[in-house]
Design a protein around this motif. Structure first.
Motif, PDB file in Angstrom:
ATOM      1  N   SER A   1      21.592  68.123  70.270  1.00  0.00           N
ATOM      2  CA  SER A   1      21.625  69.361  69.502  1.00  0.00           C
ATOM      3  C   SER A   1      20.722  69.342  68.285  1.00  0.00           C
ATOM      4  O   SER A   1      20.701  70.312  67.529  1.00  0.00           O
ATOM      5  N   ALA A   2      19.984  68.242  68.045  1.00  0.00           N
ATOM      6  CA  ALA A   2      19.127  68.201  66.860  1.00  0.00           C
ATOM      7  C   ALA A   2      18.073  67.123  67.014  1.00  0.00           C
ATOM      8  O   ALA A   2      18.228  66.164  67.776  1.00  0.00           O
ATOM      9  N   ILE A   3      16.972  67.313  66.278  1.00  0.00           N
ATOM     10  CA  ILE A   3      15.924  66.290  66.180  1.00  0.00           C
ATOM     11  C   ILE A   3      15.777  65.868  64.723  1.00  0.00           C
ATOM     12  O   ILE A   3      15.994  64.724  64.366  1.00  0.00           O
ATOM     13  N   GLY A   4      15.409  66.829  63.870  1.00  0.00           N
ATOM     14  CA  GLY A   4      15.180  66.545  62.455  1.00  0.00           C
ATOM     15  C   GLY A   4      13.725  66.219  62.189  1.00  0.00           C
ATOM     16  O   GLY A   4      13.118  65.405  62.886  1.00  0.00           O
ATOM     17  N   GLU A   5      13.160  66.855  61.175  1.00  0.00           N
ATOM     18  CA  GLU A   5      11.752  66.608  60.857  1.00  0.00           C
ATOM     19  C   GLU A   5      11.543  65.145  60.467  1.00  0.00           C
ATOM     20  O   GLU A   5      12.401  64.500  59.879  1.00  0.00           O
ATOM     21  N   GLY A   6      10.401  64.616  60.845  1.00  0.00           N
ATOM     22  CA  GLY A   6      10.099  63.225  60.541  1.00  0.00           C
ATOM     23  C   GLY A   6      10.624  62.249  61.567  1.00  0.00           C
ATOM     24  O   GLY A   6      10.423  61.043  61.438  1.00  0.00           O
ATOM     25  N   ASN A   7      11.297  62.736  62.607  1.00  0.00           N
ATOM     26  CA  ASN A   7      11.869  61.849  63.618  1.00  0.00           C
ATOM     27  C   ASN A   7      11.044  61.808  64.895  1.00  0.00           C
ATOM     28  O   ASN A   7      11.537  61.463  65.963  1.00  0.00           O
ATOM     29  N   TYR A   8       9.768  62.131  64.797  1.00  0.00           N
ATOM     30  CA  TYR A   8       8.893  62.121  65.973  1.00  0.00           C
ATOM     31  C   TYR A   8       8.766  60.720  66.538  1.00  0.00           C
ATOM     32  O   TYR A   8       8.635  59.737  65.807  1.00  0.00           O
ATOM     33  N   SER A   9       8.805  60.634  67.840  1.00  0.00           N
ATOM     34  CA  SER A   9       8.529  59.388  68.532  1.00  0.00           C
ATOM     35  C   SER A   9       7.910  59.735  69.873  1.00  0.00           C
ATOM     36  O   SER A   9       8.003  60.868  70.351  1.00  0.00           O
ATOM     37  N   ARG A  10       7.255  58.746  70.456  1.00  0.00           N
ATOM     38  CA  ARG A  10       6.714  58.922  71.794  1.00  0.00           C
ATOM     39  C   ARG A  10       7.144  57.711  72.607  1.00  0.00           C
ATOM     40  O   ARG A  10       7.424  56.647  72.056  1.00  0.00           O
ATOM     41  N   PRO A  11       7.223  57.822  73.921  1.00  0.00           N
ATOM     42  CA  PRO A  11       7.631  56.672  74.734  1.00  0.00           C
ATOM     43  C   PRO A  11       6.735  55.471  74.465  1.00  0.00           C
ATOM     44  O   PRO A  11       5.511  55.596  74.407  1.00  0.00           O
ATOM     45  N   SER A  12       7.334  54.309  74.263  1.00  0.00           N
ATOM     46  CA  SER A  12       6.565  53.100  74.021  1.00  0.00           C
ATOM     47  C   SER A  12       5.751  52.757  75.256  1.00  0.00           C
ATOM     48  O   SER A  12       6.273  52.703  76.372  1.00  0.00           O
ATOM     49  N   GLY A  13       4.451  52.535  75.048  1.00  0.00           N
ATOM     50  CA  GLY A  13       3.578  52.189  76.168  1.00  0.00           C
ATOM     51  C   GLY A  13       3.392  53.329  77.155  1.00  0.00           C
ATOM     52  O   GLY A  13       3.176  53.098  78.359  1.00  0.00           O
ATOM     53  N   GLU A  14       3.448  54.575  76.679  1.00  0.00           N
ATOM     54  CA  GLU A  14       3.333  55.735  77.562  1.00  0.00           C
ATOM     55  C   GLU A  14       2.037  55.703  78.360  1.00  0.00           C
ATOM     56  O   GLU A  14       0.963  55.423  77.831  1.00  0.00           O
ATOM     57  N   ILE A  15       2.140  55.993  79.653  1.00  0.00           N
ATOM     58  CA  ILE A  15       0.984  56.072  80.535  1.00  0.00           C
ATOM     59  C   ILE A  15       0.779  57.527  80.939  1.00  0.00           C
ATOM     60  O   ILE A  15       1.718  58.206  81.369  1.00  0.00           O
ATOM     61  N   VAL A  16      -0.438  58.005  80.782  1.00  0.00           N
ATOM     62  CA  VAL A  16      -0.805  59.345  81.223  1.00  0.00           C
ATOM     63  C   VAL A  16      -1.850  59.204  82.329  1.00  0.00           C
ATOM     64  O   VAL A  16      -2.936  58.659  82.098  1.00  0.00           O
ATOM     65  N   TRP A  17      -1.481  59.648  83.531  1.00  0.00           N
ATOM     66  CA  TRP A  17      -2.444  59.660  84.631  1.00  0.00           C
ATOM     67  C   TRP A  17      -3.266  60.941  84.537  1.00  0.00           C
ATOM     68  O   TRP A  17      -2.713  62.023  84.379  1.00  0.00           O
ATOM     69  N   LEU A  18      -4.571  60.792  84.590  1.00  0.00           N
ATOM     70  CA  LEU A  18      -5.449  61.942  84.418  1.00  0.00           C
ATOM     71  C   LEU A  18      -5.247  62.940  85.554  1.00  0.00           C
ATOM     72  O   LEU A  18      -5.184  62.554  86.728  1.00  0.00           O
ATOM     73  N   GLU A  19      -5.153  64.199  85.200  1.00  0.00           N
ATOM     74  CA  GLU A  19      -5.074  65.236  86.226  1.00  0.00           C
ATOM     75  C   GLU A  19      -6.371  65.317  87.010  1.00  0.00           C
ATOM     76  O   GLU A  19      -6.376  65.671  88.186  1.00  0.00           O
ATOM     77  N   LEU A  20      -7.468  64.968  86.345  1.00  0.00           N
ATOM     78  CA  LEU A  20      -8.776  65.014  86.996  1.00  0.00           C
ATOM     79  C   LEU A  20      -9.495  63.703  86.698  1.00  0.00           C
ATOM     80  O   LEU A  20      -9.758  63.388  85.541  1.00  0.00           O
ATOM     81  N   MET A  21      -9.736  62.878  87.742  1.00  0.00           N
ATOM     82  CA  MET A  21     -10.422  61.608  87.537  1.00  0.00           C
ATOM     83  C   MET A  21     -11.773  61.853  86.884  1.00  0.00           C
ATOM     84  O   MET A  21     -12.498  62.787  87.247  1.00  0.00           O
ATOM     85  N   LYS A  22     -12.117  61.008  85.919  1.00  0.00           N
ATOM     86  CA  LYS A  22     -13.329  61.208  85.140  1.00  0.00           C
ATOM     87  C   LYS A  22     -14.335  60.102  85.453  1.00  0.00           C
ATOM     88  O   LYS A  22     -14.044  58.916  85.301  1.00  0.00           O
ATOM     89  N   SER A  23     -15.538  60.487  85.883  1.00  0.00           N
ATOM     90  CA  SER A  23     -16.618  59.509  86.072  1.00  0.00           C
ATOM     91  C   SER A  23     -17.297  59.251  84.738  1.00  0.00           C
ATOM     92  O   SER A  23     -17.379  60.127  83.879  1.00  0.00           O
ATOM     93  N   SER A  24     -17.756  58.039  84.567  1.00  0.00           N
ATOM     94  CA  SER A  24     -18.422  57.649  83.326  1.00  0.00           C
ATOM     95  C   SER A  24     -19.672  58.478  83.089  1.00  0.00           C
ATOM     96  O   SER A  24     -20.438  58.755  84.017  1.00  0.00           O
TER      97      SER A  24
END
Length: 817
Positions: free
Chosen positions: A690-713
């Motif tokens: 029911s609450a978060i509170g300002e200043g309590n931001y966090s993100r998953p530790s070691g978060e992995i984001v798979w690219l929606e579109l593979m990127k060539s160098s």
């Protein structure tokens, strides 16, 4: 400060010996009248053989003759002297009649205590230090064969002889049978006690002036255990040792310390150091009017603090008890404890009590009326009078992905701000400079920059101040090509060399602020350059589609989205990037999470069905107070009525309880203001509860984001010639799609080598962790591999190889944040 051995004679002494230590960190000093001296024992009298040695002393000279003997030896062979000849502005060192002079006038130091050290390298230099700093040297290599007092009969005299003595106060005298280093000289200057680990094996004498009393005994002890001295008539102590019982003891100096009961020669380890077997080592404070007392002592491996009242500790400022520790181990704050820990509020009501006998509870909490509000039972059960309610939230798992708006595989590079090159169309012959032209010319003419026969490495440039860490893109056109080539020398790695007509661009991350926009030649070069342009760039999703940062999408194709680099106003502390949102319509535009396929999936719907969630974020709305608010989709959009304030970061938070059977699950930022309104979003959070509170931001530790579109160098797409270890700036190499500071990237690489059994690898740094390898099994046959590659602290990786690889490809598929 050491302690002298003193035998107390009740029949001759007037009372306990105490002293006032003054004037120096070494305490007492001895005042030498002109002609007065200390006779040093043989071991301390300048008897150093042919070895290196050092002499240290502190002296406050008040006046002097033109020939002051500081140290003088006589009675043996090959004598040694130190003489201050102020008339000649020198200090004379005498080795068996041969003189060597420091060019230094001691009279300039008269009137205050000065720390001197003289080090004698018998085969090289003698060095004079004043207050820890080297001030003079003299070559004494000619003395190397002089065996100082090889007869063993010399006597040393401190303070001179006859009418050539020192007038002033000695506070320290030490001699060393070693060459003190500059660091050791500094340590001696900064410390009263001997600060060197091998002190007593190399310190010949350390005269204890602090406890000398020539009025009672002419003997002055050395703390080193050897090299004692005998005073002559004319020496007196600056502050004599008092022979009466006095009512105070004052210890001066920068590090005053007093020792009681210490073994002779042992320095106190603290300001007051009491040693001895219990009960002799008690420290006691007693009120003689009623006999109450407090005492401290150590005994049988334990430390004790006790009082006559039976309390171990009682703190009572102004006579009112504020804290009490009793002999049962109970602590009371503002009260006598009724449990292990018992506090009472300042108004006299119980605030907290921790007891083991009150209803068998571990803890009881009460309000000002002594009504129970919370208890913790012996079984660990927590009971609150009004239930436990979440208010203002706590740190929780963030359900959003890519919540830092780091990863942008769907983006294109977009210009930020205005053109940064001055006179890039060469409309006038100004704003650019040249260097290293050789016999050629490089001028602005006919609306182009024309290089004619200029030498290799020539420069055509203008100064520019970059922002470190930002991405920049330079574009230029070559025409009239005849010979040589052009490359960009900018604050990062140099661009490839271009040797043909055409329009070329180069993307880089600035690693230096003050630098240049610099076009340089490769080989003798003849060509024209035009339309030089540079912009700061950032990834953006501005096409009329639903693309957005990975994991998000636009519900309305009119929104324009950009990744905002760390900014004093438009990014919020707690995250490096923010999301810039530019409205394209007057109302109803949404940026939502998750993607449609996920938000409509049965698995997602069931995960949120019947659950209470809270969605929040920091929002900065430029000028408009009616633009951005939060919304949650259940069976339709449920919208918060609270909007972000104008021109300030506002924490928005919206709580929603899903129905038992939602039709879909989405969370959105809705722009409801006017077309072209601008807002910035940072640190979005989605949690169960029911609450978060300002200043309590966090993100998953070691978060992995798979690219929606593979990127060539951008740099390794059929690239020939990786012949050395080469760094890859992953952000610049992907057009900003990979963020700064990534922990790892998932990549696929491929390449070929003309030799067999050679490797191509990707690593975090040179010689560090290599993530993936590929080996050439067949000459000129392409090899490939995929996997995670750890990044360095900046989020970058590195090619490593043991032969040249060609046809090199690199693709990015995922990133660990």
């Amino acid at each position: 400060m050491g302690l002298a051995t003193y035998t107390y004679n009740r029949s001759t002494s007037g009372g306990e010996i105490i002293t006032h230590l003054v004037n120096s960190s070494d305490g007492q000093g001895l005042d030498f009248a002109n002609g007065a001296l200390l006779q040093l024992e043989y071991a301390a009298g300048g008897v150093f053989g042919t070895s290196d040695f050092s002499i240290e002393f502190i002296i406050d000279q008040s006046s002097g003759n033109s020939n002051n003997k500081i140290l003088y030896t006589s009675g043996g062979n090959n004598e040694f002297q130190i003489t201050s000849e102020t008339a000649s502005s020198k200090i004379e060192l005498t080795f068996d009649g041969a003189d060597y002079d420091f060019s230094y006038d001691m009279s300039a130091d008269y009137g205050s205590p000065v720390h001197y050290v003289m080090t004698f390298d018998r085969s090289a230099l003698a060095t004079l230090y004043k207050d820890g700093n080297s001030v003079a040297t003299v070559d004494i290599s000619g003395s190397s064969a002089v065996d100082l007092d090889n007869s063993g009969t010399a006597a040393g005299y401190l303070g001179g002889v006859s009418d050539y003595g020192v007038t002033g106060v000695f506070y320290r005298w030490r001699t060393w049978k070693k060459l003190l280093s500059a660091a050791e000289v500094t340590a001696c200057y900064e410390n009263a006690s001997v600060p060197i680990a091998d002190q007593w094996s190399n310190c010949v004498t350390d005269l204890d002036f602090a406890f000398a009393n020539p009025e009672m005994s002419l003997q002055i002890q050395s703390r080193s255990g050897a090299g004692d001295a005998t005073a002559s008539v004319g020496i007196s102590q600056i502050t004599p040792i008092e022979q009466v019982n006095t009512n105070k003891l004052s210890v001066g100096g920068t590090t005053p310390r007093v020792g009681i009961g210490l073994a002779a020669g042992t320095a106190p380890s603290t300001e007051l150091h009491v040693a001895g077997a219990y009960p002799a080592n008690k420290i006691r404070s007693e009120d003689t009017t009623d006999g109450t007392y407090v005492e401290m002592h150590a005994s049988a491996g334990s430390a004790y603090l006790a009082s006559s009242s039976g309390h171990v500790l009682r703190l009572a400022p102004g006579g009112s008890t504020k804290m009490l520790l009793n002999s049962s181990g109970q602590v009371g704050v503002n009260t006598t404890p009724a449990g292990t820990f018992h506090t009472v509020g300042l108004a006299g009501t119980t605030a907290m009590m921790v007891v083991g006998a009150s209803n068998n509870n571990i803890a009881n909490f009460y309000d000002s009326s002594s009504a129970s509000k919370l208890t913790i039972s012996s079984t660990g059960l927590v009971t609150a009078a009004n239930g436990i309610v979440e208010t203002n939230g706590v740190l929780k798992e963030n359900l959003l992905t890519n919540s830092g708006f780091d990863v942008w595989s769907n983006s294109t590079l977009e210009n930020v701000g205005s053109e940064l090159v001055t006179n890039g169309d060469f409309a006038s012959a100004s704003d650019w400079s040249t260097a290293g032209l050789g016999s050629g010319t490089w001028t602005i003419t006919a609306g182009v920059s024309r290089a004619t026969g200029v030498a290799n490495g020539a420069q055509f440039y203008q100064a520019f101040t970059f922002t470190v860490g930002k991405l920049y893109k330079i574009t230029y056109t070559i025409s009239g090509y005849s010979a040589g080539g052009i490359y960009l020398d900018v604050p990062a790695t140099n661009s490839p060399t271009e040797s043909a007509n055409g329009t070329f661009s180069y993307l880089f991350e600035a690693d230096t602020a003050s630098s240049y926009i610099n076009l340089r030649t490769s080989g003798t070069t003849t060509l024209d350059i035009d339309d030089v342009s540079m912009f700061e760039v950032t990834p953006g999703c501005i096409a009329a589609d639903t693309k957005a940062p990975d994991g998000w999408d636009k519900a309305n194709t009119t929104l324009d989205l950009y990744r905002e680099h760390n900014h004093a106003t438009y990014s919020k502390d707690g995250s490096f990037y923010s999301l810039k949102v530019v409205a394209g319509a007057d109302s109803g535009e949404k940026l939502k999470w998750p993607l449609d396929a996920i938000g409509n999936a049965t698995e997602t719907i069931q995960r949120f069905a019947g659950r209470t969630v809270t969605f929040g974020a920091w929002v900065y709305s430029v000028s408009a107070a009616d633009n951005v608010h939060l919304a949650v989709y259940d069976a339709g959009w449920n919208e918060s009525t609270v909007y972000a304030a104008a021109d300030t970061w506002t924490w928005l938070e919206y709580t929603h309880t899903f129905s038992a059977s939602p039709s879909a699950v989405f969370f959105a930022f809705e722009c409801n203001g006017d077309a072209a309104d601008v807002a910035y979003i940072s640190q979005p959070m989605l949690v169960f509860g029911s609450a978060i509170g300002e200043g309590n931001y966090s993100r998953p530790s070691g978060e992995i984001v798979w690219l929606e579109l593979m990127k060539s160098s951008d740099n390794y797409d059929d690239f020939d010639g990786i012949s050395s270890s080469t760094a890859i700036n992953t952000e610049a190499d992907t057009g900003g799609k990979i963020p700064k500071g990534a922990k790892a990237v998932y990549v696929t690489m491929a390449g070929s080598c003309a030799s067999t059994e050679k490797y191509l690898a990707l690593a975090s740094e040179a010689g560090k962790n290599r993530g993936i390898w590929a080996y050439s099994q067949v000459a000129n046959g392409r090899v490939a591999n995929s996997g995670w590659v750890p990044c360095d602290a900046n989020g970058d990786i590195l090619w490593e190889r043991n032969d040249t690889f060609n046809e090199v490809y690199l693709w990015y598929s995922g990133v660990q944040l």
